[in-house]
Design an enzyme around this catalytic site. Sequence first.
Site, PDB file in Angstrom:
ATOM      1  CB  SER A 110      37.980  42.146  28.376  1.00 29.37           C
ATOM      2  OG  SER A 110      38.725  41.281  27.544  1.00 29.37           O
ATOM      3  CB  SER A 156      34.987  43.940  34.634  1.00 33.86           C
ATOM      4  OG  SER A 156      36.334  43.554  34.860  1.00 33.86           O
ATOM      5  CB  VAL A 163      39.732  47.751  31.880  1.00 32.66           C
ATOM      6  CG1 VAL A 163      40.428  49.021  32.353  1.00 32.66           C
ATOM      7  CG2 VAL A 163      39.523  46.796  33.053  1.00 32.66           C
ATOM      8  CG  ASP A 193      41.752  37.169  41.860  1.00 32.96           C
ATOM      9  OD1 ASP A 193      42.231  36.019  41.777  1.00 32.96           O
ATOM     10  OD2 ASP A 193      41.243  37.758  40.896  1.00 32.96           O
TER      11      ASP A 193
END
Length: 646
Positions: free
Chosen positions: A17, A21, A23, A136
């Site tokens: 997480s 989001s 996962v 990123d």
Amino acid sequence: MTFVIADRYELDAVIGSGGMSEVFAATDTLIGREVAVKMLRIDLAKDPNFRERFRREAQNSGRLSHSSIVAVFDTGEVDKDGTSVPYIVMERVQGRNLREVVTEDGVFTPVEAANILIPVCEALQASHDAGIIHRDVKPANIMITNTGGVKVMDFGIARAVNDSTSAMTQTSAVIGTAQYLSPEQARGKPADARSDIYATGCVMYELVTGKPPFEGESPFAVAYQHVQEDPTPPSDFIADLTPTSAVNVDAVVLTAMAKHPADRYQTASEMAADLGRLSRNAVSHAARAHVETEETPEEPETRFSTRTSTQVAPAAGVAAASTGSGSSSRKRGSRGLTALAIVLSLGVVGVAGAFTYDYFANSSSTATSAIPNVEGLPQQEALTELQAAGFVVNIVEEASADVAEGLVIRANPSVGSEIRQGATVTITVSTGREMINIPDVSGMTLEDAARALEDVGLILNQNVREETSDDVESGLVIDQNPEAGQEVVVGSSVSLTMSSGTESIRVPNLTGMNWSQAEQNLISMGFNPTASYLDSSEPEGEVLSVSSQGTELPKGSSITVEVSNGMLIQAPDLARMSTEQAISALRAAGWTAPDQSLIVGDPIHTAALVDQNKIGFQSPTPATLFRKDAQVQVRLFEFDLAALVQ
């Protein structure tokens, strides 16, 4: 309880997480593959702009195909508590991210870090070639698999965050990112491929030192340092480095982290090449260029490759060419490298001499030269370069989807290697793209189709579509793109559409409808209806019921419809009527049988003279439903004196 999305992906436990989001571990039930499903946070999913950006970036990620990039297989949206939430279906990677590895196992040596980041740079180059900037790059987005492989995650997803809200105003989402933020991003300027290179330099800094190059109490403080401050050379934190190794690692890291993009490596491939030199303890182009710039600042660059992304490595004793990052811009350098230059210029005999001893004097009896960078050069130009450096050249040919015909793909030994003059260097020259006809995989299972494509050098696009088909069995290929027989380049991707079987349709409720209209409706929906007529008091032709009503059946299924024949009527009360009156009453009720079908049975004896020849019994009894063409039985009263006596 198991949660399934898109009738295909069965979600299991949350395996990760973040600020935006969660996962989930999941299984693709269509092909039995373990996957990971990333879902946008429900509060962010309520922002239409955010949701659209997330979807578009996920599609961009799906275009990437590289062994060191976590593959994106599918995207979509699912309803959660009334909100449409975007999701991404990805390759599930078993392993740990670099942040976990450094925390749990400690720092990497420069050679180990270089070997980790070479595939990262290769993945970034593939992304940049596809027009996608990661934005990123950080240790948490780089996975080390259980088998030692490297996987880069979250390509392009950070762009959705930046579009929704400023990176510097959402602290929870940026505190990790700020430590790898390029100066231009910190200033609010657009990011490009060199921004990813800067972040990769920050990652390498952390791998070899155990901490990021800049730290602060807030993202703002960290971003300020990225713009204004020079990092401490990483070698200051690494024990047991030789002077040459220290300069080598500092040069690579600080070149990647140059404040101005023009002073950095200009491509991820260029950085990967220098990391390769660092990994085998060869002098990096960044270190070589910097030493020469500071030792002979007034000397012009001597020679350039036709490719601007890499430097031509000269023979020993010859001034080196500038890297493809640009001549004047690279001379500016970062202040960190300037500090290194001071050390080098003050200790020419020591450190610069160490370079000469370590790298250029491997043999006291045999002269050596570095293999110049001939990758991407025309064959004849490469031949001239290598012969001028004193090497014997062997030429082999190979098809390539990426390198134009007649250009050099690679050299063996690799570019930059120091070998004796007179040794043989083999160059592989491209014959251009190898073409192949796409095989026909229609009617195959997904597994067989993937194998057939792989056997001829083609790649299956992981975004497999599904469509219903009346002709092709479920689980088999019904379409492929490009089409079978089309000539394509080896390595091309082929998209498949799989049959999910015949389309299923919900059987409607047709009760009360006229049969002719119901029949037309069912036929138009793809069913094969058949009427079954039943005795009923409902009007003739009215639908009574439909088999499998309310359920879903495959298109083409047979449907039985029960239809009223209108043959049932309600028996009137015939008590104390004459037969003539009874017939009239029956006719009024819809009775269609001939008059002779009113059957008079044995009389009923009565003492009441008034009931003589009146009906005292009937079958069917009053209000009973019976067929309108059926017989009706009655019995009449008959006056009997004996009955009176009794």
